[in-house]
Design a protein around this motif. Structure first.
Motif, PDB file in Angstrom:
ATOM      1  N   UNK A 148     109.906  -6.474 -82.234  1.00 22.59           N
ATOM      2  CA  UNK A 148     110.532  -6.909 -83.474  1.00 22.59           C
ATOM      3  C   UNK A 148     110.651  -8.429 -83.581  1.00 22.59           C
ATOM      4  N   UNK A 149     110.010  -9.149 -82.716  1.00 24.42           N
ATOM      5  CA  UNK A 149     110.074 -10.614 -82.760  1.00 24.42           C
ATOM      6  C   UNK A 149     109.490 -11.128 -84.076  1.00 24.42           C
ATOM      7  N   UNK A 150     110.111 -12.144 -84.699  1.00 27.80           N
ATOM      8  CA  UNK A 150     109.608 -12.669 -85.990  1.00 27.80           C
ATOM      9  C   UNK A 150     108.439 -13.624 -85.825  1.00 27.80           C
ATOM     10  N   UNK A 151     107.611 -13.408 -84.833  1.00 32.41           N
ATOM     11  CA  UNK A 151     106.389 -14.184 -84.652  1.00 32.41           C
ATOM     12  C   UNK A 151     105.369 -13.291 -83.972  1.00 32.41           C
ATOM     13  N   UNK A 152     104.112 -13.649 -84.151  1.00 34.07           N
ATOM     14  CA  UNK A 152     103.034 -12.840 -83.597  1.00 34.07           C
ATOM     15  C   UNK A 152     102.859 -13.146 -82.115  1.00 34.07           C
ATOM     16  N   UNK A 153     102.781 -12.077 -81.301  1.00 28.84           N
ATOM     17  CA  UNK A 153     102.572 -12.218 -79.865  1.00 28.84           C
ATOM     18  C   UNK A 153     101.462 -11.257 -79.471  1.00 28.84           C
ATOM     19  N   UNK A 154     100.487 -11.738 -78.717  1.00 29.75           N
ATOM     20  CA  UNK A 154      99.409 -10.868 -78.274  1.00 29.75           C
ATOM     21  C   UNK A 154      98.770 -11.448 -77.014  1.00 29.75           C
ATOM     22  N   UNK A 155      98.027 -10.603 -76.320  1.00 31.56           N
ATOM     23  CA  UNK A 155      97.322 -11.006 -75.106  1.00 31.56           C
ATOM     24  C   UNK A 155      95.841 -10.731 -75.274  1.00 31.56           C
ATOM     25  N   UNK A 156      95.021 -11.605 -74.704  1.00 36.73           N
ATOM     26  CA  UNK A 156      93.572 -11.424 -74.716  1.00 36.73           C
ATOM     27  C   UNK A 156      93.048 -11.577 -73.305  1.00 36.73           C
ATOM     28  N   UNK A 157      91.910 -10.936 -73.037  1.00 34.84           N
ATOM     29  CA  UNK A 157      91.283 -11.096 -71.726  1.00 34.84           C
ATOM     30  C   UNK A 157      90.337 -12.287 -71.749  1.00 34.84           C
ATOM     31  N   UNK A 158      89.588 -12.438 -70.681  1.00 34.74           N
ATOM     32  CA  UNK A 158      88.682 -13.591 -70.587  1.00 34.74           C
ATOM     33  C   UNK A 158      87.576 -13.548 -71.632  1.00 34.74           C
ATOM     34  N   UNK A 159      87.307 -12.362 -72.189  1.00 38.81           N
ATOM     35  CA  UNK A 159      86.286 -12.235 -73.234  1.00 38.81           C
ATOM     36  C   UNK A 159      86.889 -12.372 -74.623  1.00 38.81           C
ATOM     37  N   UNK A 160      88.168 -12.784 -74.705  1.00 31.82           N
ATOM     38  CA  UNK A 160      88.874 -12.999 -75.967  1.00 31.82           C
ATOM     39  C   UNK A 160      89.060 -11.705 -76.755  1.00 31.82           C
ATOM     40  N   UNK A 161      89.144 -10.583 -76.058  1.00 33.27           N
ATOM     41  CA  UNK A 161      89.425  -9.296 -76.681  1.00 33.27           C
ATOM     42  C   UNK A 161      90.919  -9.029 -76.556  1.00 33.27           C
ATOM     43  N   UNK A 162      91.532  -8.596 -77.659  1.00 35.76           N
ATOM     44  CA  UNK A 162      92.968  -8.338 -77.654  1.00 35.76           C
ATOM     45  C   UNK A 162      93.256  -7.105 -76.805  1.00 35.76           C
ATOM     46  N   UNK A 163      94.128  -7.288 -75.816  1.00 39.78           N
ATOM     47  CA  UNK A 163      94.504  -6.179 -74.937  1.00 39.78           C
ATOM     48  C   UNK A 163      95.920  -5.689 -75.192  1.00 39.78           C
ATOM     49  N   UNK A 187      90.399 -18.464 -81.983  1.00 40.44           N
ATOM     50  CA  UNK A 187      90.877 -19.294 -80.878  1.00 40.44           C
ATOM     51  C   UNK A 187      89.914 -19.178 -79.711  1.00 40.44           C
ATOM     52  N   UNK A 188      89.608 -20.306 -79.121  1.00 36.80           N
ATOM     53  CA  UNK A 188      88.783 -20.345 -77.912  1.00 36.80           C
ATOM     54  C   UNK A 188      89.404 -21.372 -76.958  1.00 36.80           C
ATOM     55  N   UNK A 189      90.535 -21.005 -76.332  1.00 43.32           N
ATOM     56  CA  UNK A 189      91.215 -21.967 -75.462  1.00 43.32           C
ATOM     57  C   UNK A 189      90.371 -22.337 -74.258  1.00 43.32           C
ATOM     58  N   UNK A 190      90.568 -23.548 -73.789  1.00 46.23           N
ATOM     59  CA  UNK A 190      89.841 -24.063 -72.637  1.00 46.23           C
ATOM     60  C   UNK A 190      90.502 -23.541 -71.365  1.00 46.23           C
ATOM     61  N   UNK A 191      89.761 -22.869 -70.490  1.00 44.95           N
ATOM     62  CA  UNK A 191      90.380 -22.360 -69.256  1.00 44.95           C
ATOM     63  C   UNK A 191      90.969 -23.461 -68.377  1.00 44.95           C
ATOM     64  N   UNK A 192      90.488 -24.681 -68.544  1.00 48.69           N
ATOM     65  CA  UNK A 192      91.015 -25.773 -67.729  1.00 48.69           C
ATOM     66  C   UNK A 192      92.391 -26.238 -68.189  1.00 48.69           C
ATOM     67  N   UNK A 215      99.757 -21.945 -83.098  1.00 50.39           N
ATOM     68  CA  UNK A 215      99.488 -20.983 -82.031  1.00 50.39           C
ATOM     69  C   UNK A 215      99.593 -21.685 -80.685  1.00 50.39           C
ATOM     70  N   UNK A 216     100.441 -21.137 -79.821  1.00 52.38           N
ATOM     71  CA  UNK A 216     100.555 -21.613 -78.441  1.00 52.38           C
ATOM     72  C   UNK A 216      99.859 -20.608 -77.535  1.00 52.38           C
ATOM     73  N   UNK A 217      98.885 -21.092 -76.799  1.00 52.76           N
ATOM     74  CA  UNK A 217      98.112 -20.237 -75.896  1.00 52.76           C
ATOM     75  C   UNK A 217      98.432 -20.616 -74.462  1.00 52.76           C
ATOM     76  N   UNK A 218      98.932 -19.632 -73.683  1.00 52.52           N
ATOM     77  CA  UNK A 218      99.305 -19.859 -72.286  1.00 52.52           C
ATOM     78  C   UNK A 218      98.361 -19.063 -71.390  1.00 52.52           C
ATOM     79  N   UNK A 219      97.784 -19.728 -70.430  1.00 53.19           N
ATOM     80  CA  UNK A 219      96.863 -19.051 -69.505  1.00 53.19           C
ATOM     81  C   UNK A 219      97.654 -18.224 -68.498  1.00 53.19           C
ATOM     82  N   UNK A 220      97.284 -16.953 -68.347  1.00 53.84           N
ATOM     83  CA  UNK A 220      97.888 -16.061 -67.356  1.00 53.84           C
ATOM     84  C   UNK A 220      96.786 -15.544 -66.442  1.00 53.84           C
ATOM     85  N   UNK A 221      97.183 -14.720 -65.457  1.00 52.50           N
ATOM     86  CA  UNK A 221      96.220 -14.324 -64.432  1.00 52.50           C
ATOM     87  C   UNK A 221      95.065 -13.494 -64.981  1.00 52.50           C
TER      88      UNK A 221
END
Length: 497
Positions: A148-163, A187-192, A215-221
């Motif tokens: 129910x957060x009033x902002x969009x939250x999602x996760x993508x894998x290394x192939x930029x597919x929404x998981x 979005x195509x964030x830089x892995x570096x 959009x804030x993109x945070x790198x995770x494992x």
């Protein structure tokens, strides 16, 4: 609020990820392996929809009895554990092993016109099961908060597919018409880069109004975690500010006074064409947003600043100018080596900035000097006369007198702390002469506003020396009063008897 919500979401994500990793990476003791295996998670699908399911499957997918469940929802739930799955129900058998748990397997078996899905996993140890039950209420609360957060939250894998995604993101994706597994944001964030902030726009194609998101993109494992917040008010404010600056620029473009505005970082943010004309600074230098010191350094190199004795004293002087302009109105006149004269005005600008105005006052200074020279010449001519002359304004104030007048009466309007008027002057004169009826007439003549004609009268001082007083009207309602010495009359000789 965004920081608090982000922390809450990150904590929930960390907890869920930790549970999955712990669940996937566990290794069962030999005693546990000896226990009979739990019944598998089983689903039967036909035409991409579930038609039958086991109780464990309903629990896994959070499905109530009879609630519809499709292949897209199954893939969304299982991809974080088993990795990429087919976009549509497969027509051939397939088997998938959990990414971090080789003992957990997913089997897909076509069965006639349907598909059988089965997940087998070793039994969970009692301690781990109890720990998960203890954390289940907190997990549910975090799930509701994220959903129910009033902002969009999602996760993508290394192939930029929404998981994974929350409800707000799913609504945005539906509004944008994006396909399942894809994001409406390009979005195509830089892995570096572990953290990247970008602005992107949705809509604006004629069907729906455009909306801007940050959009804030945070790198995770295992990919990227994204947060998108609507920033339409911010964009509207920036657009209004930009329009206002453009309006000011168009207005200032026609001003003959040069303008240079520096922001709180002391960078040039606004200037008009007159600055180029007066300073002869290169346009590319000004458009490069130089800082304040570089700007004045360039002025000094172009000899648009008064030449100081040395560079250190000039820098010290410049610091004083900046400090004065930052706190209050500051005005300084520059006499340049070229013979031109500039007036530099510094004023504080909103948000800690400084605005400088440069005005060419060479013509004004030349006119002032010429006028002052004429006044000095006129003063010298009047001072060379023998007559004592005083000029009174239309209000009766002493405006001017020559040297013989100052010597005769000992008064000077430039040295007197108070205004000298015709009343004070006539009282002074009356005390120096024998009684005469002209003083009242003279006071009335000076302040009279209707047409006047010159007149004169003869006076005698207490020693009997005769003087002539002349009153003459001047343009603008002023009056000139003159005192002329008359030759001393010899007494008549007595008639011989």
């Amino acid at each position: 609020m965004l920081a608090l919500l982000t922390g809450l979401i990150a904590g929930g994500a960390a907890f869920l990820a930790g549970w999955l990793l712990n669940r996937a990476s566990r290794r069962l003791p030999s005693a546990a392996l000896a226990e009979p295996p739990e019944p598998p998670v089983t689903l039967m699908l036909r035409d991409g929809a579930v038609v039958d399911s086991s109780s464990q499957a309903d629990r896994l997918f959070g499905r109530a009895t009879g609630e519809p469940l499709g292949w897209a929802e199954i893939v969304t739930t299982l991809q974080p554990l088993f990795g990429p799955l087919p976009d549509a129900p497969p027509r051939s058998p397939g088997s998938y092993t959990a990414l971090h748990d080789p003992q957990t397997r997913l089997t897909l078996t076509p069965d006639g016109d349907g598909l059988r899905l089965e997940i087998r996993t070793p039994p969970l140890p009692i301690g781990e099961a109890l720990r998960l039950r203890c954390h289940e209420p907190e997990s549910k609360r975090l799930h509701r908060a994220v959903a129910r957060a009033p902002l969009a939250i999602w996760m993508t894998n290394s192939a930029h597919v929404v998981t994974w995604s929350n409800t707000f993101f799913d609504d945005l994706r539906a509004q944008a018409g994006a396909a399942p597994g894809s994001a409406p944001f390009s979005l195509h964030p830089d892995p570096a880069q572990p953290l990247r902030v970008t602005r992107t726009r949705l809509g604006g194609d004629g069907c729906a109004p455009a909306s801007w998101y940050e959009v804030q993109s945070c790198r995770v494992s295992d990919g990227w975690l994204h947060y998108a917040q609507n920033i339409d008010p911010v964009i509207a404010a920036e657009t209004t500010q930009r329009t206002f600056l453009q309006t000011l620029t168009r207005i200032f473009a026609h001003l003959p006074i040069a303008l240079a505005v520096f922001d709180k970082e002391r960078r040039l943010v606004l200037f008009n064409p007159a600055l180029l004309d007066l300073t002869q600074l290169p346009a590319d230098f000004l458009t490069g947003r130089p800082n304040l010191l570089s700007f004045f350094d360039m002025l000094r190199d172009r000899q648009v600043l008064p030449e100081p004795r040395d560079y250190r004293s000039w820098r010290d002087k410049l610091g004083e100018v900046i400090a004065a302009a930052s706190s209050d109105h500051y005005v300084e006149t520059w006499s340049l080596p070229s013979g031109a004269t500039y007036r530099m005005t510094g004023r504080p600008h909103p948000d800690g900035g400084i605005a400088f105005l440069f005005e060419d006052i060479s013509a004004e200074v030349s006119l002032t000097r010429h006028f002052r020279q004429e006044l000095e010449t006129s003063q010298s001519v009047l001072d060379s006369l023998e007559e004592a002359i005083a000029v009174f304004s239309r209000t009766g104030k002493l405006a001017f007198c020559n040297a013989p007048y100052r010597e005769m009466w000992g008064s000077d309007p430039e040295e007197s702390p108070a205004d000298l008027g015709i009343k004070e002057a006539t009282r002074h004169w009356q005390a120096a002469f024998r009684p005469s009826p002209i003083w009242g007439d003279l006071r009335e003549f000076v302040t009279l506003e209707r047409d006047r004609a010159p007149w004169d009268a003869e006076l005698h001082d207490h020693d009997g020396q005769p003087l002539r007083c002349l009153a003459e009207p001047l343009p603008g309602g002023a009056t000139m009063v003159r005192f002329c010495q008359l030759p001393l009359r010899q007494p008549e000789t007595l008639a011989q008897g």
